[in-house]
Motif scaffolding. Structure first.
Motif, PDB file in Angstrom:
ATOM      1  N   GLN A   1       0.864  -1.176   0.000  1.00  0.00           N
ATOM      2  CA  GLN A   1       0.000   0.000   0.000  1.00  0.00           C
ATOM      3  C   GLN A   1       0.897   1.222   0.000  1.00  0.00           C
ATOM      4  OE1 GLN A   1      -2.538  -0.752   3.536  1.00  0.00           O
ATOM      5  NE2 GLN A   1      -4.200  -0.096   2.222  1.00  0.00           N
ATOM      6  N   ASP A   2       0.687   2.127  -0.959  1.00  0.00           N
ATOM      7  CA  ASP A   2       1.527   3.325  -0.981  1.00  0.00           C
ATOM      8  C   ASP A   2       0.980   4.375  -0.017  1.00  0.00           C
ATOM      9  OD1 ASP A   2      -0.625   4.503  -2.200  1.00  0.00           O
ATOM     10  OD2 ASP A   2       0.307   4.665  -4.172  1.00  0.00           O
TER      11      ASP A   2
ATOM     12  N   LYS B   1       0.097  -1.254  -4.778  1.00  0.00           N
ATOM     13  CA  LYS B   1       1.159  -1.266  -5.779  1.00  0.00           C
ATOM     14  C   LYS B   1       1.912  -2.578  -5.690  1.00  0.00           C
ATOM     15  CE  LYS B   1       4.690   0.820  -2.960  1.00  0.00           C
ATOM     16  NZ  LYS B   1       5.612   1.880  -2.667  1.00  0.00           N
TER      17      LYS B   1
ATOM     18  N   GLU C   1      -3.146   3.321  -2.020  1.00  0.00           N
ATOM     19  CA  GLU C   1      -3.433   2.586  -3.258  1.00  0.00           C
ATOM     20  C   GLU C   1      -2.498   1.386  -3.299  1.00  0.00           C
ATOM     21  OE1 GLU C   1      -5.845   3.501  -5.085  1.00  0.00           O
ATOM     22  OE2 GLU C   1      -6.119   5.664  -4.868  1.00  0.00           O
TER      23      GLU C   1
ATOM     24  N   ALA D   1      -8.138  -0.421   4.977  1.00  0.00           N
ATOM     25  CA  ALA D   1      -8.978   0.355   4.063  1.00  0.00           C
ATOM     26  C   ALA D   1     -10.275   0.725   4.767  1.00  0.00           C
ATOM     27  CB  ALA D   1      -9.267  -0.465   2.805  1.00  0.00           C
TER      28      ALA D   1
ATOM     29  N   PRO E   1      -8.800   6.698  -0.334  1.00  0.00           N
ATOM     30  CA  PRO E   1      -9.807   5.957  -1.093  1.00  0.00           C
ATOM     31  C   PRO E   1     -10.967   5.523  -0.200  1.00  0.00           C
ATOM     32  CG  PRO E   1      -7.606   5.038  -1.439  1.00  0.00           C
ATOM     33  CD  PRO E   1      -7.455   6.111  -0.442  1.00  0.00           C
TER      34      PRO E   1
ATOM     35  N   ASN F   1     -14.882   2.607  -4.386  1.00  0.00           N
ATOM     36  CA  ASN F   1     -14.658   3.721  -3.461  1.00  0.00           C
ATOM     37  C   ASN F   1     -15.892   4.605  -3.348  1.00  0.00           C
ATOM     38  OD1 ASN F   1     -12.111   2.802  -2.991  1.00  0.00           O
ATOM     39  ND2 ASN F   1     -11.148   4.167  -4.481  1.00  0.00           N
TER      40      ASN F   1
ATOM     41  N   ASN G   1     -11.480  -8.056  -2.406  1.00  0.00           N
ATOM     42  CA  ASN G   1     -10.274  -7.340  -1.975  1.00  0.00           C
ATOM     43  C   ASN G   1      -9.188  -8.268  -1.448  1.00  0.00           C
ATOM     44  OD1 ASN G   1     -11.786  -7.912   0.211  1.00  0.00           O
ATOM     45  ND2 ASN G   1     -11.594  -5.915   1.215  1.00  0.00           N
TER      46      ASN G   1
ATOM     47  N   GLU H   1     -11.791  -3.624  -6.659  1.00  0.00           N
ATOM     48  CA  GLU H   1     -11.003  -2.459  -6.247  1.00  0.00           C
ATOM     49  C   GLU H   1     -11.025  -1.377  -7.338  1.00  0.00           C
ATOM     50  OE1 GLU H   1      -9.485  -1.895  -2.666  1.00  0.00           O
ATOM     51  OE2 GLU H   1      -9.306  -3.972  -3.339  1.00  0.00           O
ATOM     52  N   GLY H   2     -11.316  -0.155  -6.992  1.00  0.00           N
ATOM     53  CA  GLY H   2     -11.315   0.908  -7.999  1.00  0.00           C
ATOM     54  C   GLY H   2     -12.258   2.026  -7.636  1.00  0.00           C
TER      55      GLY H   2
ATOM     56  N   LYS I   1      -0.850   6.806  -0.417  1.00  0.00           N
ATOM     57  CA  LYS I   1      -2.265   7.164  -0.613  1.00  0.00           C
ATOM     58  C   LYS I   1      -3.142   5.947  -0.374  1.00  0.00           C
ATOM     59  CE  LYS I   1      -1.905  11.453  -2.088  1.00  0.00           C
ATOM     60  NZ  LYS I   1      -1.660  11.910  -0.709  1.00  0.00           N
TER      61      LYS I   1
END
Lengths: 327, 537
Positions: free
Chosen positions: B76-77, B83, B81, B436, B345, B484, B165, B479-480, B79
């Motif tokens: 998780q970066d 990666k 998100e 999340a 998100p 969100n 997820n 996810e997307g 933000k």
């Protein structure tokens, strides 16, 4: 014969002490709260996780059964596994012991000679400026709280002057299979501030004790006879006064040393010195019962042993004790 | 004469002190700190590493430090998100089947190659082998039915039910190396002999709850670290961390108390901070008919007032989050109106925390049938979260303005939890974090249902069928942005009903010294060497 009954009496006392201590500790920790909330992450665990962990640790059993299980394990030399670290509890305590032992020993090695010396001189020169200074300084050293003293030592010794590190053990060297700080220069360097924080109140305590003892002994007949015989004041002080005041001093050194082993919590926490006191307080906070019980047992045994040692010393120091036991 | 004596006594006393200090400080003064290797990165952390088993407990205390040694399939970066990590890509093959493509040429610290088999081993170890209490990660993988490897760098995971997820779940799980036989036990791992991962650092030595030493992994697949060695020192006392950073004994110190930031900056270290991906809130018991400590103004027990959404709304409206954030957290916090800071998100742009509105709160309370207010006990932990016990006081003061007399009652965290579980509290302060928004909503707001695993933290037993349906729908979306958006709408619906009063997202604060160029904060609050950049690069 007398010796044997004294020894068995001692052992019986120690045994009762351990039983009482373990009961109080066990029930105390139990009534604080449920350790399972510190073991699972309460923010992510499901009720099922919590229930399973409770069963796995035997916390679903009634308290008296948990205590019996604990006693049963202890008899076979097993204090259980730490809830938090998942390591054998007694090993954890032993692993923290060198840090505490060297800190307490260094502190006592500073405190005992300094305190006794100051007290002897102050008592000898009663009413002089030096005496009053020692008295006043010892009152303030005894009345300042240890956390404040520790903070001030960090402020002056580490932050303002930068002479000493503010905490931690520094580098260690291995000896007898354990890591010791006092064997390296860097480790000794790290010892200075925490050892001073522990030593200063003890210097004050011992100084006061030996001062009043000196004053008392100086007025006794045998000191006067010594003086009349023409012995030098220094010889009187060191060869006659010192042995006569040493019984209470040795007692207090023994007690204080035990206290430092077990309850140097404040100093150990502030200097992040990873010792037994810090382990105890951390474990109490995390309700890590096996470690708390192992630590308390160790402390109780240490106190009993130290007291026995002090009694032995009395016999060495005081000829009257030796004579009475020979009769 | 008297005064003269006093002064002379003082002078003598200082002299004695300085002699004493002089004797004990016989070694040269410059020795400290500088003696250590200049290239070593030294970090003082509040996270105490309790075990070397990366699957033992899902606690930041462990994962923060173990992430140097072990890696995850997905990251998780900043933000939040996803990666690529050890997996370079992933895609659903069907509702219940996921495919992960693994990174090539990744080697474990012992030289063995990273393959699909290691992923299988990791899942099996968590799902089947570890016994409680070491079950922190089981819920992430308990839905996995089968794992297959069509080729050494492809993993296909089959789940019992759709788990949209699943990649997010793998952002929590450290991949271990399959040993020649059997499964590694926690005891084996705690000896430190088999701490073998794929991470940017190799394990050197540790001492539980004290320190961890790491050395750079020179055959790491990603960007190599600038530090040949890293040493973590566990310093739980915040003042001691601040002191160690001020004196330059460490380069980085985490969890700096907000009140120490100003004085620390004066001494030179710099500060980085970020709103945490977590929320602290007030939670109500909305299920029982009567509650302990909840009485009318004359002290007589009353029916549970929190069953009425108007009462919850009124209390939320009368909560002054500005005081909490500005005064108690000294600005290092963000007022909260939902479970994550706005912008991450799954958060809703429509939910923002406004100033308190006492007039409207009072009229809501009157409409609910409490024109004079009532008495309650506001419980909470002390010393667990930044500003926890102080917040209870501040909230009680603002509620008093609408006639609700709250008596703050703070207790140590474990005591608080035991009492809450025993039903001794009516309304309490809490905190939660998660990967999340949906993970938090799933646990904190969704109706308690052991079968579906929802509502694990919904201790107040709030139930809202409409919200449950919306959340379930959102969780079924891949996810997307669409997912969100659905989560944001579900949050809006729930927050209109105020099952909890979100208070604030406190900030993670890290201080760093001159040898560090910059420190990249992560909202999950980890402290790692990977987040530091050396000065002069």
């Amino acid at each position: 014969m007398g010796m044997i009954s004294v020894v068995t009496g001692r052992f019986l006392q120690a045994f009762l002490l351990l039983i009482a201590m373990s009961l109080i500790g066990f029930i105390g920790i139990h009534s604080v709260g449920n350790p399972v909330f510190n073991i699972v992450n309460i923010e992510t665990a499901t009720p099922e996780d919590i229930r399973r962990a409770t069963v796995a640790l035997g916390l679903d059993q009634p308290i008296w059964r948990q205590y019996l299980v604990f006693l049963d394990n202890v008899v076979s030399g097993n204090f259980g596994t730490s809830y938090i670290y998942h390591l054998p509890a007694f090993e954890l305590v032993i692993a923290k012991l060198p840090a505490t032992l060297e800190l307490a020993s260094v502190a006592m090695l500073i405190a005992a000679p300094f305190g006794t010396g100051l007290g002897l001189i102050a008592g000898r020169r009663r009413g002089t400026l030096l005496d009053r200074t020692v008295l006043r300084a010892s009152v303030s050293a005894l009345s300042i709280p240890s956390f404040w003293l520790a903070m001030m030592l960090i402020l002056v010794g580490a932050i303002l002057t930068g002479w000493f590190p503010s905490g931690g053990r520094g580098s260690t060297a291995s000896f007898l299979g354990q890591d010791w700080s006092f064997l390296t220069a860097n480790g000794l360097w790290h010892l200075v501030l925490p050892a001073s924080a522990l030593a200063i109140p003890n210097i004050a305590l011992i100084a006061r004790l030996s001062r009043s003892g000196t004053i008392e002994v100086e007025n006794l007949d045998h000191t006067r006879f010594c003086r009349a015989k023409g012995l030098s004041p220094r010889r009187i002080l060191l060869r006659h006064t010192l042995p006569n005041i040493s019984v209470p001093i040795v007692t207090i050194i023994g007690l204080q040393f035990g206290g430092m082993l077990a309850f140097a919590v404040v100093v150990e926490s502030i200097f992040s010195w990873p010792g037994v006191g810090k382990l105890l307080i951390d474990s109490i906070q995390l309700l890590d019962r096996p470690v708390v019980m192992a630590t308390l047992t160790f402390i109780a045994v240490a106190f009993v042993a130290l007291n026995a040692l002090v009694d032995l010393f009395h016999a060495v120091l005081d000829p009257r004790v030796r004579l009475s036991s020979q009769r | 004469m008297k005064l003269g004596n006093l002064i002379r006594a003082g002078v003598l006393c200082t002299l004695l002190m300085s002699i004493f200090l002089g004797i004990v400080s016989s070694t040269p003064a410059q020795a400290q700190g500088q003696a250590e290797d200049q290239a070593e990165l030294r970090i003082a952390t509040s996270y105490k590493l309790m075990t070397l088993d990366p699957h033992f407990a899902n606690l930041n205390e462990n994962t923060s430090l173990l992430s140097h040694i072990y890696e995850r399939l997905v990251y998780q970066d900043e933000k939040l998100e996803l990666k690529p990590g050890l997996a370079t890509s992933w895609r659903p093959l069907s509702d219940t089947r996921w495919e992960f493509k693994l990174r090539e040429n990744v080697r474990f610290h012992d030289g063995s190659e990273f393959t699909a088999d290691d992923v299988g081993y990791t899942i099996e170890r968590i799902r089947d082998v570890l016994k409680p209490p070491s079950g922190g990660f089981r819920s992430y993988v308990s839905g996995i039915k089968a794992i297959s490897a069509p080729d050494p760098l492809t993993v296909v995971i089959q789940t019992n039910a759709p788990v949209p997820n699943l990649p997010l779940f793998f952002s929590s799980i450290f991949v271990m190396n399959r040993p020649s036989e059997g499964y590694q036990t926690t005891e084996d791992l705690n000896t430190g002999r088999s701490s073998i991962g794929t991470g940017p650092y190799r394990f050197e030595s540790w001492s539980s709850g004290e320190r961890l030493r790491l050395a750079r992994n020179d055959s790491y697949w990603g960007d190599k670290s600038a530090w040949p060695t890293v040493s973590f020192r566990v310093v739980e006392n915040p003042a001691a961390r601040v002191a160690a950073l001020s004196t330059g004994e460490v380069d980085v110190a985490d969890a700096i108390p907000a009140r120490d930031v100003a004085s620390l900056k004066e001494r030179g270290p710099r500060i980085a901070n970020i709103g945490a991906a977590r929320v602290n809130f007030v939670q109500f018991d909305v299920s029982r008919d009567t509650l302990p400590g909840v009485t009318d103004k004359s002290g007589k027990p009353i029916a549970n007032p929190f069953k009425n959404p108007l009462v919850r709304r009124a209390l939320a409206m009368a909560t002054d989050r500005g005081v909490l954030v500005d005064k108690i957290l000294a600005g290092y916090g963000t007022a909260a109106a939902q479970v994550f800071p706005n912008g991450l998100p799954g958060t809703s742009g429509n939910l923002t925390a406004g100033p308190p509105n006492y007039d409207e709160a009072r009229s809501l309370l009157a409409r609910a049938g409490f024109p004079d207010g009532f008495n309650l006990v506001l419980a909470g932990p002390a010393g667990r979260y930044p500003g926890d016990a102080e917040s209870l006081q501040a909230i009680a003061q603002s509620w008093a303005r609408i006639g609700v007399n709250a008596q703050p009652s703070a207790a140590p965290f474990s005591v608080f939890n035991s009492k809450r579980a025993a039903g001794e509290y009516a309304v309490w302060y809490g905190g939660t974090s998660g990967e999340a928004v949906d993970v938090i909503l799933h646990a904190l707001v969704a109706s308690p249902d052991p079968e579906r695993g929802t509502g694990a933290l919904n201790f107040g037993k709030y139930q809202n069928a409409a919200f449950d349906a919306m959340l379930a729908k959102a969780e079924g979306i891949k996810e997307g942005p669409e997912r969100n958006q659905a989560l944001a709408e579900a949050t809006e619906l729930a927050m209109a009903d105020q099952p909890i009063i979100p208070l604030y997202h406190f900030h993670h604060i890290v201080g760093f010294g001159p040898r560090i160029g910059s420190y990249v904060m992560h909202p999950r609050g980890w402290t790692t060497a990977m987040q530091t950049l050396p000065a002069g690069e």
